[in-house]
Design a protein around this motif. Structure first.
Motif, mmCIF file in Angstrom:
data_model
loop_
_atom_site.group_PDB
_atom_site.id
_atom_site.type_symbol
_atom_site.label_atom_id
_atom_site.label_comp_id
_atom_site.label_asym_id
_atom_site.label_seq_id
_atom_site.Cartn_x
_atom_site.Cartn_y
_atom_site.Cartn_z
ATOM 1 N N PRO A 21 -25.138 -66.333 -35.362
ATOM 2 C CA PRO A 21 -25.347 -67.802 -34.924
ATOM 3 C C PRO A 21 -24.748 -68.809 -35.615
ATOM 4 O O PRO A 21 -24.750 -68.893 -36.866
ATOM 5 N N PRO A 44 -26.856 -65.630 -23.775
ATOM 6 C CA PRO A 44 -26.536 -65.796 -25.248
ATOM 7 C C PRO A 44 -26.314 -63.994 -25.625
ATOM 8 O O PRO A 44 -25.230 -63.649 -26.439
ATOM 9 N N GLU A 78 -27.807 -72.815 -33.205
ATOM 10 C CA GLU A 78 -27.788 -71.606 -32.271
ATOM 11 C C GLU A 78 -27.952 -73.096 -30.540
ATOM 12 O O GLU A 78 -26.799 -71.916 -29.536
ATOM 13 N N TRP A 101 -21.645 -69.153 -31.566
ATOM 14 C CA TRP A 101 -22.306 -68.210 -32.228
ATOM 15 C C TRP A 101 -20.890 -68.651 -33.582
ATOM 16 O O TRP A 101 -19.749 -69.322 -32.191
ATOM 17 N N THR A 136 -25.885 -71.446 -25.716
ATOM 18 C CA THR A 136 -25.970 -70.647 -27.422
ATOM 19 C C THR A 136 -24.523 -70.687 -28.031
ATOM 20 O O THR A 136 -23.590 -70.334 -27.376
#
Length: 112
Positions: A55, A15, A59, A67, A65
């Motif tokens: 995000p 992340p 997410e 974005w 993760t």
């Protein structure tokens, strides 16, 4: 349509690496957008704008993760120019568990 969109999505397993890459790409894009805006006088309706990075609405998918940055332009020409400047910075970056991948979706069907 009243404008044109491009969605830049960054995803990876770490992340913090994804957030750092998203911020770095956003900073790069803001610099290029400032160049475009310097050539136009109309501050009320800029020819192009960057929204984000934030995000993604969903997410995490498959332990990765995500974005995103959204580029919005009144006409295609400044968006195409900006995406040409961005192209060398897309694709994979770093290696191992900190690897991230940046992709572009022009005129996305969904923002999820």
């Amino acid at each position: 349509p009243f404008g044109h969109l491009a969605l830049v999505r960054i995803h990876g397993a770490d992340p913090s690496a994804v957030a750092r890459r998203a911020e770095a790409l956003a900073e790069l894009l803001r610099g290029h957008i400032a160049t475009i805006l310097g050539k136009h006088d109309d501050d009320d309706d800029p020819p192009i704008a960057a929204l984000g990075p934030v995000p993604s609405p969903i997410e995490r998918i498959n332990k990765r993760t995500r974005w995103q940055l959204l580029l919005r332009a009144r006409t295609r020409q400044p968006l195409r120019w900006l995406l040409r400047q961005l192209r060398p910075h897309l694709g994979p970056a770093e290696s191992g568990p900190r690897q991230t991948l940046a992709l572009v979706d022009v005129d996305p069907q969904t923002l999820l």
